[in-house]
Structures are given as structure tokens and as C-alpha cells.
Design a protein around this motif. Structure first.
Motif, PDB file in Angstrom:
ATOM      1  N   VAL A  20     -12.125 -15.945 -45.399  1.00 56.92           N
ATOM      2  CA  VAL A  20     -11.120 -16.912 -44.957  1.00 56.92           C
ATOM      3  C   VAL A  20     -10.642 -17.744 -46.146  1.00 56.92           C
ATOM      4  O   VAL A  20      -9.440 -18.019 -46.283  1.00 56.92           O
ATOM      5  N   HIS A  21     -11.560 -18.132 -47.022  1.00 60.33           N
ATOM      6  CA  HIS A  21     -11.188 -18.897 -48.216  1.00 60.33           C
ATOM      7  C   HIS A  21     -10.240 -18.091 -49.102  1.00 60.33           C
ATOM      8  O   HIS A  21      -9.233 -18.621 -49.588  1.00 60.33           O
ATOM      9  N   LYS A  24      -6.822 -18.044 -47.618  1.00 56.84           N
ATOM     10  CA  LYS A  24      -6.158 -19.345 -47.803  1.00 56.84           C
ATOM     11  C   LYS A  24      -5.605 -19.477 -49.211  1.00 56.84           C
ATOM     12  O   LYS A  24      -4.456 -19.896 -49.406  1.00 56.84           O
ATOM     13  N   SER A  27      -2.606 -17.260 -49.588  1.00 58.66           N
ATOM     14  CA  SER A  27      -1.470 -17.793 -48.841  1.00 58.66           C
ATOM     15  C   SER A  27      -0.813 -18.933 -49.613  1.00 58.66           C
ATOM     16  O   SER A  27       0.417 -19.014 -49.687  1.00 58.66           O
ATOM     17  N   ASP A  28      -1.621 -19.813 -50.174  1.00 60.23           N
ATOM     18  CA  ASP A  28      -1.080 -20.912 -50.970  1.00 60.23           C
ATOM     19  C   ASP A  28      -0.298 -20.383 -52.177  1.00 60.23           C
ATOM     20  O   ASP A  28       0.780 -20.888 -52.508  1.00 60.23           O
TER      21      ASP A  28
END
Length: 55
Positions: A20-21, A24, A27-28
Motif C-alpha cells: 500500500v505504501h 501511495k 500515485s503521488d
């Protein structure tokens, strides 16, 4: 054998949180790249419209 199941459960949770990290962070980075692309496209558009003689 009693210790293996909790350890596997913990390892699975760690892997999921890491995954998940990574999503993220990616995505950023994608959002940042999209904003840069949009600003470059706007610059190209502005340059083309100011040099074309149409206002």
C-alpha cells in the motif's frame, strides 16, 4: 507449530502495508508528473496562440 501461524499473519500484514505504501508513493509521483505535463501543454498552447496571430 503454534508460533508459525501468528508469524505468517504478521509477515502478511507487513507485506500488505508495504505494498500500500508503494502504491501511495507511485500515485503521488504520477500526480506530480501529470501536473508537469499539463503545465507544459498549457505553455505550448499559449506559445502557439500568441505566435499564430489569432487572439
Amino acid at each position: 507449530m503454534e508460533i508459525i501461524i501468528p508469524l505468517l499473519s504478521f509477515a502478511l500484514q507487513v507485506c500488505i502495508f508495504y505494498w500500500v505504501h508503494i502504491i501511495k508513493v507511485n500515485s503521488d509521483e504520477q500526480v506530480k508528473q501529470n501536473k508537469e505535463i499539463i503545465s507544459l501543454l498549457k505553455k505550448i498552447y499559449d506559445d502557439n496562440t500568441s505566435n499564430s496571430g489569432f487572439h
